[in-house]
Design an enzyme around this catalytic site. Structure first.
Site, PDB file in Angstrom:
ATOM      1  N   SER A  85       0.809  -1.226   0.000  1.00 19.82           N
ATOM      2  CA  SER A  85       0.000   0.000   0.000  1.00 19.82           C
ATOM      3  C   SER A  85       0.837   1.269   0.000  1.00 19.82           C
ATOM      4  O   SER A  85       0.287   2.366   0.111  1.00 19.82           O
ATOM      5  CB  SER A  85      -0.936   0.008   1.205  1.00 19.82           C
ATOM      6  OG  SER A  85      -0.184  -0.129   2.376  1.00 19.82           O
ATOM      7  N   THR A 210       1.612   6.982   0.116  1.00 20.83           N
ATOM      8  CA  THR A 210       0.692   5.867  -0.123  1.00 20.83           C
ATOM      9  C   THR A 210       0.579   5.539  -1.610  1.00 20.83           C
ATOM     10  O   THR A 210       0.860   6.400  -2.459  1.00 20.83           O
ATOM     11  CB  THR A 210      -0.718   6.234   0.401  1.00 20.83           C
ATOM     12  OG1 THR A 210      -1.557   5.088   0.359  1.00 20.83           O
ATOM     13  CG2 THR A 210      -1.362   7.332  -0.421  1.00 20.83           C
ATOM     14  N   THR A 243      -5.271   8.029   7.922  1.00 28.94           N
ATOM     15  CA  THR A 243      -5.263   6.840   7.082  1.00 28.94           C
ATOM     16  C   THR A 243      -6.694   6.335   6.944  1.00 28.94           C
ATOM     17  O   THR A 243      -7.561   6.688   7.735  1.00 28.94           O
ATOM     18  CB  THR A 243      -4.349   5.750   7.679  1.00 28.94           C
ATOM     19  OG1 THR A 243      -4.382   4.593   6.838  1.00 28.94           O
ATOM     20  CG2 THR A 243      -4.784   5.349   9.071  1.00 28.94           C
TER      21      THR A 243
END
Ligand code: SD4
Length: 332
Positions: A85, A210, A243
């Site tokens: 990720s 990310t 997140t």
């Protein structure tokens, strides 16, 4: 710290981190925050944060600056091909292309960001260059890639065999339906890394990087590179990073909200809780998704809160680097 001692500490920290479902009126008041903590302190999202924190500490211990520390910290998961990720090995979009988002903020209030960037293992370092060497805050897509290549970054294939396999598997249904914490299975998926640091002088910086939501639409950009959404640092107050499902964070400008709540006197813990509650109150789709916030203030007080159970974060404090389960709004 030896492995056994480390595992015991993780277990002990985890044991205090789970609370039953919270009603809005019952949000906990965290009391372990009074006074100034011994600095530096580093906090980052998910279990990959342990190694990232350590890399950031190493920079500070060698006399490096706090902005270097946060950059070097998040470069660790960016370079890890097993981490699906962040950076190399990240899950691709629905067309099989890995596109990366990252941003960084320093103690002087400066900020840099890249989004929809392909082929570069370390988007955070490109964001740092945007911050330090351009008149802009954000570069995107082709322009960000061109800027990176002009500055010596190498063009690489970021799609690992494991990520390609996951994508081909996804194509069987082509159903975009991200589940809470689905990227957080041990040794396989993780999630976005956001990292905040306060150095021994009380100066603060933050970084967030990310590959975004796996199998997103081509061109989709999440919260992570948006200053104020995925990350915000104000050296007078503190920092926050996010997140989870970025669209919810973007609609509430979550990290900026957390920092502004701290500016108004809320503790980092209370500020994270309020930012999650803002999502609960305003966005009905919150029931389906995970959001996690972490925050750190100038005195080294920290906090974290998530929508769903299962969010954890790494906290380096007083020479210990611990993985801690976040408290959450829902109990599952
Ligand atoms: C995004 N917030 O792109 C990121 C993804 C994430 O855990 O944090 N996943 O929306």
């Amino acid at each position: 710290m030896n492995r056994r001692k480390f595992i015991e500490k993780v277990a002990a920290a985890g044991a205090v981190g789970v609370i039953p479902k919270l009603l809005q009126s019952q949000l906990p008041t965290v009391t372990a925050e009074a006074g100034t903590q011994s600095l530096p302190i580093i906090i980052s999202t998910w279990n990959h944060g342990l190694d990232a924190n350590q890399a950031a500490v190493d920079v500070l211990q060698k006399g490096g600056g706090v902005t270097d520390a946060v950059e070097q910290g998040v470069r660790v998961p960016e370079a890890d091909p097993k981490n699906m990720s962040v950076g190399l090995g990240g899950l691709p979009d629905r067309e099989g292309k890995v596109t990366l988002d990252a941003c960084i903020m320093g103690p002087d209030g400066n900020a840099g960001s890249v989004c929809f960037l392909e082929h570069i293992v370390h988007p955070i370092s490109v964001a740092r260059l945007v911050m330090d060497h351009t008149p802009h805050v954000m570069l995107s897509g082709e322009g960000a890639l061109q800027f990176a290549l002009e500055n010596g970054f190498k063009k690489e294939n970021l799609l690992t065999p494991a990520a390609e396999k996951a994508w081909k598997n996804w194509l069987n249904t082509s159903n975009y339906d991200p589940q809470p914490n689905w990227e957080n299975q041990p040794n396989e998926f993780h999630d976005t890394i956001g990292l905040l640091a306060v150095d021994k002088n009380g100066d603060m910086a933050g970084a967030c990087t990310t590959s975004g939501m796996g199998f997103k639409m081509r061109g989709r950009v999440g919260d992570s590179p948006i200053i104020g959404a995925g990350l915000y640092v104000d050296n007078e107050v503190g920092g926050a990073t996010a997140t989870g499902m970025g669209e919810l964070v973007m609609k509430t400008l979550g990290s900026f909200l957390v920092v502004e709540l701290m500016r108004q006197g809320k503790s980092p813990q209370a500020a994270c809780e309020e930012a999650v509650m803002r999502i609960v109150r305003k966005l009905p789709e919150h029931k389906k998704y995970q959001i996690g916030y972490i925050a750190l203030d100038k005195k080294g007080q920290s906090g974290a809160f998530s929508l769903k159970k299962g969010f954890n974060y790494a906290l380096y404090q007083a020479d210990e680097n611990l993985l801690i389960d976040s408290q959450s709004y829902f109990d599952s």
